[in-house]
Design an enzyme around this catalytic site. Sequence first.
Site, PDB file in Angstrom:
ATOM      1  CD1 TRP A  40      -2.323  -2.156   1.700  1.00  0.00           C
ATOM      2  CD2 TRP A  40      -2.989  -1.144  -0.179  1.00  0.00           C
ATOM      3  NE1 TRP A  40      -3.336  -2.909   1.148  1.00  0.00           N
ATOM      4  CE2 TRP A  40      -3.768  -2.311   0.000  1.00  0.00           C
ATOM      5  CE3 TRP A  40      -3.228  -0.357  -1.303  1.00  0.00           C
ATOM      6  CZ2 TRP A  40      -4.773  -2.704  -0.898  1.00  0.00           C
ATOM      7  CZ3 TRP A  40      -4.227  -0.747  -2.198  1.00  0.00           C
ATOM      8  CH2 TRP A  40      -4.985  -1.901  -1.984  1.00  0.00           C
ATOM      9  CG  ASP A  73      -3.743   3.842   3.978  1.00  0.00           C
ATOM     10  OD1 ASP A  73      -4.843   3.700   4.558  1.00  0.00           O
ATOM     11  OD2 ASP A  73      -3.416   3.180   2.972  1.00  0.00           O
ATOM     12  CE  LYS A  82      -9.258  -3.566   3.596  1.00  0.00           C
ATOM     13  NZ  LYS A  82      -8.079  -2.799   3.213  1.00  0.00           N
TER      14      LYS A  82
HETATM   15  C1  LIG Z   1      -7.594  -2.038   1.893  1.00  0.00           C
HETATM   16  C2  LIG Z   1      -6.569  -0.988   1.929  1.00  0.00           C
HETATM   17  C3  LIG Z   1      -6.464  -0.008   0.921  1.00  0.00           C
HETATM   18  C4  LIG Z   1      -7.362   0.007  -0.294  1.00  0.00           C
HETATM   19  O1  LIG Z   1      -8.536   0.651  -0.024  1.00  0.00           O
HETATM   20  P1  LIG Z   1      -9.551   1.048  -1.230  1.00  0.00           P
HETATM   21  O2  LIG Z   1     -10.684   1.653  -0.452  1.00  0.00           O
HETATM   22  O3  LIG Z   1      -9.890  -0.228  -1.912  1.00  0.00           O
HETATM   23  O4  LIG Z   1      -8.856   2.004  -2.102  1.00  0.00           O
HETATM   24  C5  LIG Z   1      -5.493   0.974   1.054  1.00  0.00           C
HETATM   25  N1  LIG Z   1      -4.661   0.999   2.110  1.00  0.00           N
HETATM   26  C6  LIG Z   1      -4.718   0.058   3.079  1.00  0.00           C
HETATM   27  C7  LIG Z   1      -3.766   0.139   4.232  1.00  0.00           C
HETATM   28  C8  LIG Z   1      -5.676  -0.957   3.015  1.00  0.00           C
HETATM   29  O5  LIG Z   1      -5.723  -1.886   3.984  1.00  0.00           O
END
Ligand SMILES: *Cc1c(COP(=O)(O)O)cnc(C)c1O
Length: 349
Positions: free
Chosen positions: A90, A160, A184
Site C-alpha cells: 500500500w 493511511d 476494514k
Molecule cells: C484495503 C486498503 C487499501 C485500499 O482501499 P480502497 O478503499 O480499496 O482504495 C489501502 N490501504 C490500506 C492500508 C488498506 O488496507
Amino acid sequence: MLPTQVLEKVRVELTDLNGTGMSAMEMAHRGSGFRPIAQQAEADLRELLAIPPNYKVVFMQGGAQAQFALVPLNLLESCTRADYINTGHWSKRAIAEAARYCTVNVAASSEHSNFTTVPPQSEWQLSEQAAYVHYTPNETIGGVEFPWIPDTGDIPLVTDMTSTILARPLDVSRFGVIYAAAQKNIGPAGITVVIVREDLLGRARTEVPSVFNYKLQAEDNSMFNTPSTFAWYVSGLVLKWLKDKGGLAAIAKVNERKAAKVYACIDESGGFYRNPVALDCRSKSNIPFTLVDSALDATFLEQCQAAGLTQLQGHRSVGGMRASIYNAMPEEGVDTLVQFMRHFCEKHG
Ligand SMILES: *Cc1c(COP(=O)(O)O)cnc(C)c1O
C-alpha cells in the site's frame, strides 16, 4: 466482516428506520431523518478516538486509494515535494499516485528485508521542504505494523490507517491527516473517514475536485455532494457497537489476545506454518502465513471452507494464507481457526 448485531439491526431497520417508514438509503442527506444519524456517527467517532477539537472529521467517497491522490492535491499547495516511507504494497501504491503530483522522496524503505521489518526512525532521510510525511502504519497484505508513531517535528504526519484505525486507542494529536477507508474496521465499503488538523485546511491545489476538497467538505459537514448515506448509517451502528463493547481500550485487549493466539499457533508448529515478519512489527490485524509445502495450500483452504473458515487465501500478490482478524472477528472465531490449524498440522506435518 461486520458485527452480527449490526447486521441484524440493519435488517430490522431496513424498511422502517425510527418509525419513518423508510430506509436510511431513501432519506434525503440533509433532511431531519438522516442529519441526526450523520451527527451521531461523527460524535461517536470523536469520542472513541478522543479526537481533539482542532481536528475536522470528513466523510468522503472514493476509498483509500482516492486519498493516495487527494492527500497531495489537498496538502501540497505550492510545495513540490513530499516524503514517503515505503513498507510494502500500500505504501508503494500511495507513492506511485503521489508521484503524479510532486517529487516523492522515499525517506526510508524496508524493501531490503522484503518488507518484513519497519525502518527505524534513526534511518529516515527526511527532506526539509516536504509538505508532509506519509506512512502506512499497518501493511494489510504484508502483515507488517509499526509498533510506534513516527515523530516528524513541524512537518505534518499523514497516515493511511485503513486497516488499523479503531483497533486500539490512538493519540490523534500526533498526526496532521489520518485517513481510512471504512471497509476494514469502520463499516461497509463506500465511505472514507478523513481526520484533518484545522491548520492544514486551505492548502489545496486549485485542480482538486471540489467534492474531494477537504476544506469545502469540512465547511459543509461532508454534505457538499450527496454522501454515501447507507454506508454512513451502517458505520454509525458499528461505532455504537464499539462503544457498547467498552471502547478502544477494551477492543484492544481482545485484539491482543486474538493475534497472540494465531502467532503462537504458527510459532509452535515446528516450522509447519511460517510468518516471515520480524517479531517486533507483526500486524495485529492481518496475519499472513505459509504452509511448509505449498502443495498443501489447496487442501488447507478446502478443509477450512468445509469447517466454516472462509476468506483465508492470501492476497494474490503474495500467495499463501492470511488471517484478517479485525474488530468484528470474535475471539471464538480465532479459537476455531487455531484449533483447525493445530489439527491440520498434526495430520499433515
Ligand atoms: C484495503 C486498503 C487499501 C485500499 O482501499 P480502497 O478503499 O480499496 O482504495 C489501502 N490501504 C490500506 C492500508 C488498506 O488496507
